[in-house]
Design a protein around this motif. Sequence first.
Motif, PDB file in Angstrom:
ATOM      1  N   ALA A 187       1.237  -1.314   0.302  1.00 41.91           N
ATOM      2  CA  ALA A 187      -0.023  -0.335   0.796  1.00 41.91           C
ATOM      3  C   ALA A 187       1.015   1.582  -0.113  1.00 41.91           C
ATOM      4  CB  ALA A 187      -1.405  -0.203   1.440  1.00 41.91           C
ATOM      5  N   ALA A 188       2.037   1.342   0.819  1.00 44.57           N
ATOM      6  CA  ALA A 188       2.720   2.735   0.558  1.00 44.57           C
ATOM      7  C   ALA A 188       3.291   2.675  -0.405  1.00 44.57           C
ATOM      8  CB  ALA A 188       4.132   2.146   2.478  1.00 44.57           C
ATOM      9  N   LEU A 189       3.509   2.316  -1.015  1.00 46.35           N
ATOM     10  CA  LEU A 189       4.201   1.671  -2.349  1.00 46.35           C
ATOM     11  C   LEU A 189       2.964   2.307  -4.000  1.00 46.35           C
ATOM     12  CD1 LEU A 189       6.810  -0.441  -4.342  1.00 46.35           C
ATOM     13  CD2 LEU A 189       5.235   0.665  -5.335  1.00 46.35           C
ATOM     14  N   ASP A 216      12.103   2.871  -2.137  1.00 42.61           N
ATOM     15  CA  ASP A 216      12.251   2.162  -0.336  1.00 42.61           C
ATOM     16  C   ASP A 216      11.286   1.257   0.294  1.00 42.61           C
ATOM     17  OD1 ASP A 216      14.046   4.672   0.054  1.00 42.61           O
ATOM     18  OD2 ASP A 216      12.981   6.219   0.791  1.00 42.61           O
ATOM     19  N   GLU A 217      10.590   1.493  -0.384  1.00 44.66           N
ATOM     20  CA  GLU A 217       9.017   1.149   0.191  1.00 44.66           C
ATOM     21  C   GLU A 217       9.619  -0.662  -1.060  1.00 44.66           C
ATOM     22  OE1 GLU A 217       7.942   1.733   2.655  1.00 44.66           O
ATOM     23  OE2 GLU A 217       6.442   3.876   2.000  1.00 44.66           O
ATOM     24  N   ALA A 218       9.791  -0.349  -2.323  1.00 45.67           N
ATOM     25  CA  ALA A 218      10.106  -2.015  -2.791  1.00 45.67           C
ATOM     26  C   ALA A 218      11.270  -2.651  -2.460  1.00 45.67           C
ATOM     27  CB  ALA A 218      10.734  -1.102  -4.341  1.00 45.67           C
ATOM     28  N   GLY A 266      -0.034   6.558   9.195  1.00 45.18           N
ATOM     29  CA  GLY A 266      -0.305   5.219   8.963  1.00 45.18           C
ATOM     30  C   GLY A 266       1.084   5.029   9.476  1.00 45.18           C
ATOM     31  N   GLU A 267       2.663   6.017   8.574  1.00 42.11           N
ATOM     32  CA  GLU A 267       3.743   5.175   8.195  1.00 42.11           C
ATOM     33  C   GLU A 267       4.417   6.214  10.332  1.00 42.11           C
ATOM     34  OE1 GLU A 267       4.292   7.264   4.859  1.00 42.11           O
ATOM     35  OE2 GLU A 267       5.322   5.415   3.943  1.00 42.11           O
ATOM     36  N   GLY A 268       3.357   7.198  10.656  1.00 44.68           N
ATOM     37  CA  GLY A 268       4.173   8.151  11.416  1.00 44.68           C
ATOM     38  C   GLY A 268       3.718   6.547  12.933  1.00 44.68           C
ATOM     39  N   ASP A 296      14.061   4.886   6.732  1.00 46.64           N
ATOM     40  CA  ASP A 296      13.353   4.996   5.191  1.00 46.64           C
ATOM     41  C   ASP A 296      12.188   5.682   5.834  1.00 46.64           C
ATOM     42  OD1 ASP A 296      15.672   4.384   4.484  1.00 46.64           O
ATOM     43  OD2 ASP A 296      14.706   2.788   3.782  1.00 46.64           O
ATOM     44  N   GLU A 297      11.364   5.029   6.816  1.00 45.36           N
ATOM     45  CA  GLU A 297       9.848   6.082   7.168  1.00 45.36           C
ATOM     46  C   GLU A 297       9.519   6.896   7.944  1.00 45.36           C
ATOM     47  OE1 GLU A 297       7.237   3.819   6.160  1.00 45.36           O
ATOM     48  OE2 GLU A 297       8.436   2.553   5.493  1.00 45.36           O
ATOM     49  N   ALA A 298      10.777   7.522   8.269  1.00 41.88           N
ATOM     50  CA  ALA A 298      11.104   8.853   9.591  1.00 41.88           C
ATOM     51  C   ALA A 298      10.663   9.855   8.348  1.00 41.88           C
ATOM     52  CB  ALA A 298      12.038   8.322  10.148  1.00 41.88           C
ATOM     53  N   ARG A 299      11.880   9.968   7.121  1.00 38.01           N
ATOM     54  CA  ARG A 299      11.639  10.361   5.537  1.00 38.01           C
ATOM     55  C   ARG A 299      10.053  10.361   5.445  1.00 38.01           C
ATOM     56  NH1 ARG A 299      16.410   7.493   4.908  1.00 38.01           N
ATOM     57  NH2 ARG A 299      15.438   7.121   2.814  1.00 38.01           N
ATOM     58  N   HIS A 300       9.918   9.159   5.076  1.00 30.86           N
ATOM     59  CA  HIS A 300       8.081   9.447   4.411  1.00 30.86           C
ATOM     60  C   HIS A 300       7.326  10.314   5.268  1.00 30.86           C
ATOM     61  CE1 HIS A 300       9.081   5.235   3.452  1.00 30.86           C
ATOM     62  NE2 HIS A 300      10.614   6.591   2.085  1.00 30.86           N
ATOM     63  N   VAL A 301       6.980  10.632   6.181  1.00 32.64           N
ATOM     64  CA  VAL A 301       6.412  11.125   7.058  1.00 32.64           C
ATOM     65  C   VAL A 301       6.942  12.296   7.415  1.00 32.64           C
ATOM     66  CG1 VAL A 301       6.345  11.448  10.156  1.00 32.64           C
ATOM     67  CG2 VAL A 301       6.856   9.085   9.324  1.00 32.64           C
TER      68      VAL A 301
HETATM   69 FE   LIG Z   1       7.103   4.483   4.191  1.00 31.43          FE
END
Ligand SMILES: [Fe+2]
Length: 404
Positions: A187-189, A216-218, A266-268, A296-301
């Motif tokens: 979903a995140a991708l 990143d998600e891949a 979500g990513e948070g 990686d997730e920290a950057r997405h947030v």
């Molecule tokens: Fe993400």
Amino acid sequence: MATATSPASIIDIDDLGLDRGAHLLIKRALRELPVGGRLGVRGQAPDLLVHLAAWCRSQGHQLEPASPPVVAWVIRGSAETGRWRGAEQAGKAAASEQGAVVDHPKASWGLAARGATVEAGAPEFHFALAVKSEIWADEAGRLYTQAAAAQWNPDTAIDWDASFDLPAEVEDAVVQLMTYLIENENAALLVPARFLGQIHPHFKEVMQVLAIQMADEARHVEVFTRRALLKGRRLGLSTASGQASLKTLVDEPDFALASFLLSVLGEGSFLNLLSFLQAYGPDPVTRQIARLAAQDEARHVAFGMAHLQFQLAGDPTLRHRLALAIERRHHALAQTSGLNEEVFDALVLLAAGAWRPAAIGEGYARVQALNSEMAAGRRRRLMKLGFEERAAEGLSELHTRNFM
Ligand SMILES: [Fe+2]
Ligand SMILES: [Fe+2]
């Protein structure tokens, strides 16, 4: 009309015709002359005069007759009268420059590099996301650079050969968690992918951030899959309620609302889940992939927060729409059972580390603490987006029990 006093020079292009590249030599010679300057062209290519006349018309230069051995005089025109009449600069390349990123880039700037001079008559590209206030974040460039430098190679960054052997039930719990994580990563991708193709390339940094976020998600999909299969198991269960929760993200057509639900909430929440797995993952591979994915997730947030803050600054009514989006999603998911039982049990077992009743009790308490940390994180981010404490608390509680 050039006068006899206009600067002049003569070029000999031998037998090279304009159909074989002679225009490069003529252009180069013209660049040495001011507008109105005269360039005599000598040469023996067939039909040279005819070709010169056509080329001069297309470039906005004049052509005057000459006497041999000069075939003709080219009088240099200005860019304003030539091909580049009506051309315009599409913003500026460096986002930090004044006026570099405009509010409404033209459809006809299309795929041109930001900062390029775009010829009049370029085709129009109708990008759905073409308004700065709706997608921009000043931090996008910095987040992209950071992400590009922080890419890791799944083959070498993780010690896949680390020797460990878990009790069968613990290994099963890890596999179940990985199965759950993979569908969330899918979903995140896909959510940024749906918007990426709609963004005007003028907003280059946003495009780059989303592209690298997808990469990143891949990678996350890859490493979670590899961990699940590491000990020869089959993947675990995917529940209807888990997919129902993710479907509301994939179906959200509004960029701001989708990135709010996905990235901020979500990513948070996933940041907490990943640090939980760093702490209680039963093997080094699980702990390593949780640590790398969390970076990686920290950057997405951070990008989700940054562009929503930018948009809210220009449109405070967005806050109300964000709140409604959480409520709408809550109602849509009210009939589903939330986090799948198998994932919840797997988390308790990992945090327990053993089957003794006291250990299970401890694991259970740790998962409760994880839930509270997730809620506190959501509350904090909502308040950063300008929600009052009480509203932030209420909205945080309405977030899907599926975490993402
Ligand atoms: Fe993400
Ligand atoms: Fe991810």
